[in-house]
Design a protein around this motif. Structure first.
Motif, mmCIF file in Angstrom:
data_model
loop_
_atom_site.group_PDB
_atom_site.id
_atom_site.type_symbol
_atom_site.label_atom_id
_atom_site.label_comp_id
_atom_site.label_asym_id
_atom_site.label_seq_id
_atom_site.Cartn_x
_atom_site.Cartn_y
_atom_site.Cartn_z
ATOM 1 N N GLU A 1 0.827 -1.213 0.000
ATOM 2 C CA GLU A 1 0.000 0.000 0.000
ATOM 3 C C GLU A 1 0.859 1.260 0.000
ATOM 4 O O GLU A 1 0.564 2.226 -0.711
ATOM 5 C CB GLU A 1 -0.920 0.007 1.221
ATOM 6 C CG GLU A 1 -2.046 -0.994 1.151
ATOM 7 C CD GLU A 1 -2.867 -1.039 2.433
ATOM 8 O OE1 GLU A 1 -2.868 -0.033 3.177
ATOM 9 O OE2 GLU A 1 -3.505 -2.065 2.682
ATOM 10 N N SER A 2 1.919 1.251 0.786
ATOM 11 C CA SER A 2 2.813 2.404 0.878
ATOM 12 C C SER A 2 3.458 2.703 -0.476
ATOM 13 O O SER A 2 3.505 3.854 -0.919
ATOM 14 C CB SER A 2 3.884 2.124 1.927
ATOM 15 O OG SER A 2 4.888 3.093 1.897
ATOM 16 N N LEU A 3 3.952 1.658 -1.148
ATOM 17 C CA LEU A 3 4.588 1.849 -2.459
ATOM 18 C C LEU A 3 3.557 2.278 -3.504
ATOM 19 O O LEU A 3 3.854 3.136 -4.345
ATOM 20 C CB LEU A 3 5.313 0.579 -2.896
ATOM 21 C CG LEU A 3 6.079 0.668 -4.212
ATOM 22 C CD1 LEU A 3 7.116 1.786 -4.186
ATOM 23 C CD2 LEU A 3 6.750 -0.656 -4.528
ATOM 24 N N CYS A 4 2.364 1.720 -3.459
ATOM 25 C CA CYS A 4 1.300 2.118 -4.402
ATOM 26 C C CYS A 4 1.009 3.612 -4.288
ATOM 27 O O CYS A 4 0.838 4.294 -5.299
ATOM 28 C CB CYS A 4 0.033 1.322 -4.150
ATOM 29 S SG CYS A 4 0.080 -0.347 -4.801
ATOM 30 N N ASP A 5 0.947 4.115 -3.066
ATOM 31 C CA ASP A 5 0.693 5.543 -2.855
ATOM 32 C C ASP A 5 1.784 6.398 -3.486
ATOM 33 O O ASP A 5 1.511 7.457 -4.048
ATOM 34 C CB ASP A 5 0.586 5.853 -1.361
ATOM 35 C CG ASP A 5 -0.672 5.271 -0.738
ATOM 36 O OD1 ASP A 5 -1.613 4.938 -1.502
ATOM 37 O OD2 ASP A 5 -0.709 5.132 0.501
ATOM 38 N N LYS A 6 3.036 5.930 -3.423
ATOM 39 C CA LYS A 6 4.161 6.676 -3.998
ATOM 40 C C LYS A 6 4.149 6.639 -5.527
ATOM 41 O O LYS A 6 4.644 7.554 -6.175
ATOM 42 C CB LYS A 6 5.484 6.108 -3.491
ATOM 43 C CG LYS A 6 5.700 6.310 -2.013
ATOM 44 C CD LYS A 6 6.962 5.619 -1.551
ATOM 45 C CE LYS A 6 7.088 5.705 -0.032
ATOM 46 N NZ LYS A 6 8.256 4.976 0.468
ATOM 47 N N LEU A 7 3.586 5.575 -6.097
ATOM 48 C CA LEU A 7 3.630 5.376 -7.558
ATOM 49 C C LEU A 7 2.411 5.915 -8.300
ATOM 50 O O LEU A 7 2.425 5.972 -9.528
ATOM 51 C CB LEU A 7 3.758 3.881 -7.865
ATOM 52 C CG LEU A 7 5.016 3.177 -7.376
ATOM 53 C CD1 LEU A 7 4.889 1.680 -7.599
ATOM 54 C CD2 LEU A 7 6.245 3.719 -8.075
ATOM 55 N N ARG A 8 1.368 6.300 -7.614
ATOM 56 C CA ARG A 8 0.097 6.688 -8.251
ATOM 57 C C ARG A 8 0.256 7.729 -9.358
ATOM 58 O O ARG A 8 -0.421 7.645 -10.373
ATOM 59 C CB ARG A 8 -0.879 7.212 -7.211
ATOM 60 C CG ARG A 8 -1.349 6.140 -6.275
ATOM 61 C CD ARG A 8 -2.839 6.058 -6.169
ATOM 62 N NE ARG A 8 -3.215 5.101 -5.143
ATOM 63 C CZ ARG A 8 -3.417 3.811 -5.368
ATOM 64 N NH1 ARG A 8 -3.301 3.327 -6.568
ATOM 65 N NH2 ARG A 8 -3.747 2.991 -4.385
ATOM 66 N N SER A 9 1.119 8.699 -9.174
ATOM 67 C CA SER A 9 1.256 9.781 -10.159
ATOM 68 C C SER A 9 2.019 9.347 -11.416
ATOM 69 O O SER A 9 1.953 10.011 -12.443
ATOM 70 C CB SER A 9 1.935 10.989 -9.532
ATOM 71 O OG SER A 9 3.253 10.642 -9.138
ATOM 72 N N TYR B 1 1.773 6.294 -13.087
ATOM 73 C CA TYR B 1 1.112 5.295 -13.922
ATOM 74 C C TYR B 1 -0.367 5.616 -14.100
ATOM 75 O O TYR B 1 -0.992 6.207 -13.230
ATOM 76 C CB TYR B 1 1.265 3.895 -13.309
ATOM 77 C CG TYR B 1 2.691 3.447 -13.227
ATOM 78 C CD1 TYR B 1 3.344 2.906 -14.324
ATOM 79 C CD2 TYR B 1 3.421 3.583 -12.043
ATOM 80 C CE1 TYR B 1 4.660 2.512 -14.263
ATOM 81 C CE2 TYR B 1 4.749 3.191 -11.966
ATOM 82 C CZ TYR B 1 5.359 2.657 -13.082
ATOM 83 O OH TYR B 1 6.671 2.267 -13.008
ATOM 84 N N ASP B 2 -0.916 5.188 -15.244
ATOM 85 C CA ASP B 2 -2.348 5.352 -15.502
ATOM 86 C C ASP B 2 -3.171 4.408 -14.625
ATOM 87 O O ASP B 2 -4.274 4.738 -14.206
ATOM 88 C CB ASP B 2 -2.660 5.063 -16.972
ATOM 89 C CG ASP B 2 -1.970 6.042 -17.916
ATOM 90 O OD1 ASP B 2 -1.683 7.176 -17.494
ATOM 91 O OD2 ASP B 2 -1.714 5.661 -19.075
ATOM 92 N N LEU B 3 -2.624 3.207 -14.370
ATOM 93 C CA LEU B 3 -3.328 2.183 -13.611
ATOM 94 C C LEU B 3 -2.325 1.419 -12.761
ATOM 95 O O LEU B 3 -1.249 1.060 -13.244
ATOM 96 C CB LEU B 3 -4.035 1.215 -14.571
ATOM 97 C CG LEU B 3 -4.790 0.039 -13.989
ATOM 98 C CD1 LEU B 3 -5.984 0.516 -13.169
ATOM 99 C CD2 LEU B 3 -5.250 -0.887 -15.098
ATOM 100 N N ILE B 4 -2.674 1.172 -11.504
ATOM 101 C CA ILE B 4 -1.831 0.364 -10.626
ATOM 102 C C ILE B 4 -2.672 -0.799 -10.107
ATOM 103 O O ILE B 4 -3.742 -0.593 -9.538
ATOM 104 C CB ILE B 4 -1.281 1.195 -9.455
ATOM 105 C CG1 ILE B 4 -0.311 2.245 -9.986
ATOM 106 C CG2 ILE B 4 -0.596 0.292 -8.434
ATOM 107 C CD1 ILE B 4 0.331 3.093 -8.931
ATOM 108 N N LEU B 5 -2.177 -2.015 -10.341
ATOM 109 C CA LEU B 5 -2.857 -3.224 -9.884
ATOM 110 C C LEU B 5 -1.998 -3.911 -8.833
ATOM 111 O O LEU B 5 -0.771 -3.966 -8.966
ATOM 112 C CB LEU B 5 -3.089 -4.178 -11.061
ATOM 113 C CG LEU B 5 -3.911 -3.620 -12.220
ATOM 114 C CD1 LEU B 5 -3.872 -4.579 -13.396
ATOM 115 C CD2 LEU B 5 -5.333 -3.376 -11.779
ATOM 116 N N CYS B 6 -2.638 -4.453 -7.809
ATOM 117 C CA CYS B 6 -1.923 -5.146 -6.736
ATOM 118 C C CYS B 6 -2.323 -6.620 -6.704
ATOM 119 O O CYS B 6 -3.465 -6.964 -6.997
ATOM 120 C CB CYS B 6 -2.251 -4.510 -5.386
ATOM 121 S SG CYS B 6 -1.759 -2.812 -5.254
ATOM 122 N N ASN B 7 -1.356 -7.460 -6.342
ATOM 123 C CA ASN B 7 -1.583 -8.899 -6.162
ATOM 124 C C ASN B 7 -2.229 -9.537 -7.386
ATOM 125 O O ASN B 7 -3.283 -10.170 -7.307
ATOM 126 C CB ASN B 7 -2.430 -9.160 -4.913
ATOM 127 C CG ASN B 7 -1.773 -8.586 -3.673
ATOM 128 O OD1 ASN B 7 -0.562 -8.673 -3.519
ATOM 129 N ND2 ASN B 7 -2.559 -7.980 -2.813
#
Length: 97
Positions: free
Chosen positions: A10-18, A20-26
């Motif tokens: 979750e922490s890394l996803c928050d840092k990467l949001r800007s 990428y157009d789409l972020i998928l986890c797991n």
């Protein structure tokens, strides 16, 4: 209860949001026989490419490198692969072998 690993994701996803157009986890990857053979912790997708991130709680780069190489073989269109150590918050680009 959220695991330590999931908190790091979750922490890394928050840092990467800007970035990428789409972020998928797991994201699970399946073989042609419909068996689950791998799981991508984070997949960052843009129009032209996608990047794969392997998250570990401690600095286990050797295991991450092995998993990322397997994912790269299974998936086409991967631009870069990264290892993220949650404890040190270190992001390392892994070159393909």
């Amino acid at each position: 209860m959220v695991s330590k690993h999931d908190k790091h994701i979750e922490s890394l996803c928050d840092k990467l949001r800007s970035e990428y157009d789409l972020i998928l986890c797991n994201v699970p990857l399946y073989s042609s026989r419909r068996r689950r053979v791998a799981e991508i912790d984070i997949l960052g997708v843009n129009e032209k490419y996608c990047d794969v991130f392997e998250v570990k709680c401690s600095h286990r780069i050797t295991k991450a490198r092995k998993q990322l190489n397997k994912i790269r073989r299974l998936m086409s269109g991967v631009r870069h692969t990264f290892f993220y150590c949650g404890n040190s918050e270190e992001l390392v680009k892994i070159k393909p072998r």
